[in-house]
Design an enzyme around this catalytic site. Structure first.
Site, short mmCIF file in Angstrom:
data_model
loop_
_atom_site.label_atom_id
_atom_site.label_comp_id
_atom_site.label_asym_id
_atom_site.label_seq_id
_atom_site.Cartn_x
_atom_site.Cartn_y
_atom_site.Cartn_z
N GLU A 244 0.83 -1.21 0.00
CA GLU A 244 0.00 0.00 0.00
C GLU A 244 0.86 1.26 0.00
O GLU A 244 0.73 2.11 0.88
CB GLU A 244 -0.90 0.01 1.25
CG GLU A 244 -1.79 -1.19 1.42
CD GLU A 244 -2.45 -1.26 2.80
OE1 GLU A 244 -2.05 -0.49 3.71
OE2 GLU A 244 -3.37 -2.07 2.97
N CYS B 90 -1.67 33.43 9.75
CA CYS B 90 -1.40 34.01 11.06
C CYS B 90 -1.00 32.93 12.07
O CYS B 90 -1.73 32.64 13.02
CB CYS B 90 -2.62 34.77 11.55
SG CYS B 90 -3.24 35.86 10.27
N TYR C 272 0.67 13.95 0.72
CA TYR C 272 0.22 14.63 1.93
C TYR C 272 0.38 16.15 1.80
O TYR C 272 0.68 16.83 2.76
CB TYR C 272 0.94 14.07 3.17
CG TYR C 272 0.82 12.56 3.23
CD1 TYR C 272 -0.41 11.96 3.54
CD2 TYR C 272 1.88 11.72 2.88
CE1 TYR C 272 -0.54 10.58 3.54
CE2 TYR C 272 1.74 10.34 2.87
CZ TYR C 272 0.53 9.78 3.21
OH TYR C 272 0.39 8.41 3.19
C1 LIG Z 1 -1.18 6.06 5.15
C2 LIG Z 1 -1.24 4.61 4.93
C3 LIG Z 1 -0.52 4.02 3.89
C4 LIG Z 1 0.43 4.80 3.00
O1 LIG Z 1 1.58 5.17 3.70
P1 LIG Z 1 2.82 5.84 2.91
O2 LIG Z 1 3.79 6.14 3.97
O3 LIG Z 1 2.29 7.03 2.22
O4 LIG Z 1 3.31 4.81 1.96
C5 LIG Z 1 -0.68 2.66 3.66
N1 LIG Z 1 -1.52 1.92 4.45
C6 LIG Z 1 -2.20 2.45 5.47
C7 LIG Z 1 -3.07 1.59 6.28
C8 LIG Z 1 -2.09 3.81 5.75
O5 LIG Z 1 -2.76 4.33 6.77
#
Ligand SMILES: *Cc1c(COP(=O)(O)O)cnc(C)c1O
Length: 422
Positions: free
Chosen positions: A275, A345, A374
């Site tokens: 992921e 601010c 992000y």
């Molecule tokens: C945020 C997140 C990701 C992605 O993380 P990266 O550091 O952007 O690769 C993958 N899996 C879960 C469950 C997340 O919360």
């Protein structure tokens, strides 16, 4: 590796000079390189080519529909964390088979919608969530595919706000409860236990925590098999770091694959899921801003830009380091100790502090690098500032993939009427 570079002292994204984009769409704006995005996805796909796998891009890193569509068209799946992101997956044309649903607080509506969409699996983060999913699946007359997100209790050695795999983080199911919860899940009539999941944090710059986490959760697979629970998917989350400063050398996807290779070989019958978010989109984007004012004080100058922490909150939130580059390079300029700040601010409204930068002048353009992940997705309307435009460059062409919000649109959902009597 990315496709932002100087050509005759003018910063380009692929073959397009950023000045041209600023002239056409204004500032601030996010600017993404399609070639970089595709290259990063491919780096993951190639690294794991010998293992059955699916790369589920983490939508929350950057959820722009066009970017999602490009990734999905190249074979990516999506890792979602909300009903809104599910709708994005639908609009990006991502088949349910390639969607995994993570997050600690899935609501009734979100679970129903995801079941309706036929997602690959829910990454379940608690016992009550498991029972809620079972109840909703029962009502809908379906079986819900689930993985349990197990907290391996390993230290990811990253910023405390980005660490998720320690027992005291809110994420996942405590390691010691894993087997028992799998047994329970296996007995529930409308749950189909299909996977095992972990995600230990973000911006990881060493491989050890990944290896340790897979060792820990991988050890559960034979135990589960003995219980008659045969899993199809092993989801190792995201979290691979990216270079922010020159000199940073986080592991590549190929090195990650290499490090995990021997362990993964022990599970030939499970499909691997990854992921990644940041590693795919982080260095594929910059935030471009125009200098409004230059203010000298004591030993430094404040370079005040038209972009602010509401557009890119990472420096304020994580004390993150981002590179700052002029869009037009002048080698005859002297360098100044500079703080690059926004108009908000808040003293936390900065992009770079204590940086030796070439002198900027009012009206000039700069970019904040490594802002693809992000960045826009964490932006807000703080100080009643409209959402900025997003642009995608592909070769020598660019298109606006999100229009700049107007103040009219920003205010559209607010009422000015009298309060209603209850
Ligand atoms: C945020 C997140 C990701 C992605 O993380 P990266 O550091 O952007 O690769 C993958 N899996 C879960 C469950 C997340 O919360």
């Amino acid at each position: 590796m990315d496709y932002f570079h100087y050509l005759e002292d003018r910063l380009h994204c692929e073959e397009v000079p950023l000045e041209e984009i600023a002239a056409a769409v204004g500032t601030p704006c996010y600017c993404y390189s399609q070639r970089t995005l595709m290259r990063h996805l491919q780096a993951f796909q190639r690294a794991f080519v010998d293992t059955p796998h699916l790369i589920c891009y983490s939508v929350k890193a950057n959820s722009n529909l066009t970017l999602l569509k490009r990734l999905v068209d190249r074979g990516a799946g999506l890792d979602i964390v909300s009903g809104g992101e599910l709708e994005r997956a639908r609009r990006a044309g991502c088949p349910g088979e390639r969607v995994v649903f993570s997050g600690v607080g899935k609501s009734h509506d979100e679970i129903s919608a995801a079941l309706g969409y036929g997602i690959r699996m829910f990454n379940v983060e608690s016992m009550p969530e498991l029972y809620r999913i079972n109840a909703i699946a029962t009502r809908l007359g379906v079986r819900a595919p689930v993985a349990l997100r197990i907290n391996p209790d390993v230290d990811a050695h990253t910023h405390s706000h980005m660490t998720t795999g320690l027992w005291r983080n809110k994420f996942g199911i405590p390691y010691g409860q894993a087997i028992d919860l799998y047994r329970q899940a296996n007995r529930l009539g409308h749950i189909e236990v299909v996977g095992l999941d972990c995600h230990i944090g973000s911006q990881l710059t060493t491989l050890d925590p990944f290896v340790e986490a897979i060792q820990r959760i991988g050890a559960l697979l034979p135990l589960l098999r003995r219980e008659g629970i045969q899993l199809r998917y092993l989801d190792i989350g995201g979290g691979l770091g990216i270079p922010y400063e020159s000199g940073d050398q986080p592991p590549t996807p190929a090195q990650l694959a290499e490090a995990l290779h021997s362990q993964l070989q022990q599970f030939p019958d499970v499909e691997l899921i990854l992921e990644p978010g940041r590693a795919i989109v982080g260095n594929a984007g910059v935030l471009m801003a125009r200098v409004e004012y230059v203010k000298p004080v004591e030993d430094r100058c404040f370079v005040i830009t038209d972009a602010g922490m509401n557009d890119l909150i990472r420096p304020a939130l994580y004390n993150a380091w981002h590179g700052v580059l002029p869009v037009v390079r002048h080698f005859d300029r002297s360098e100044w100790l500079s703080d690059v700040v926004g108009p908000i601010c808040e003293s936390g409204d900065f992009f770079a502090r204590d940086r030796l930068l070439p002198e900027f002048q009012e009206g000039e353009l700069l970019v904040v690098r490594s802002a693809g992940a992000y960045g826009f997705s964490m932006s807000s309307h703080y100080n009643s500032r409209p959402g900025v435009a997003e642009v995608l460059v592909d070769g020598n062409r660019f298109s606006v993939i999100r229009q700049r919000e107007t103040i009219e649109q920003l205010l559209a959902h607010e009422m000015t009427d009298e309060l209603h009597r209850s």
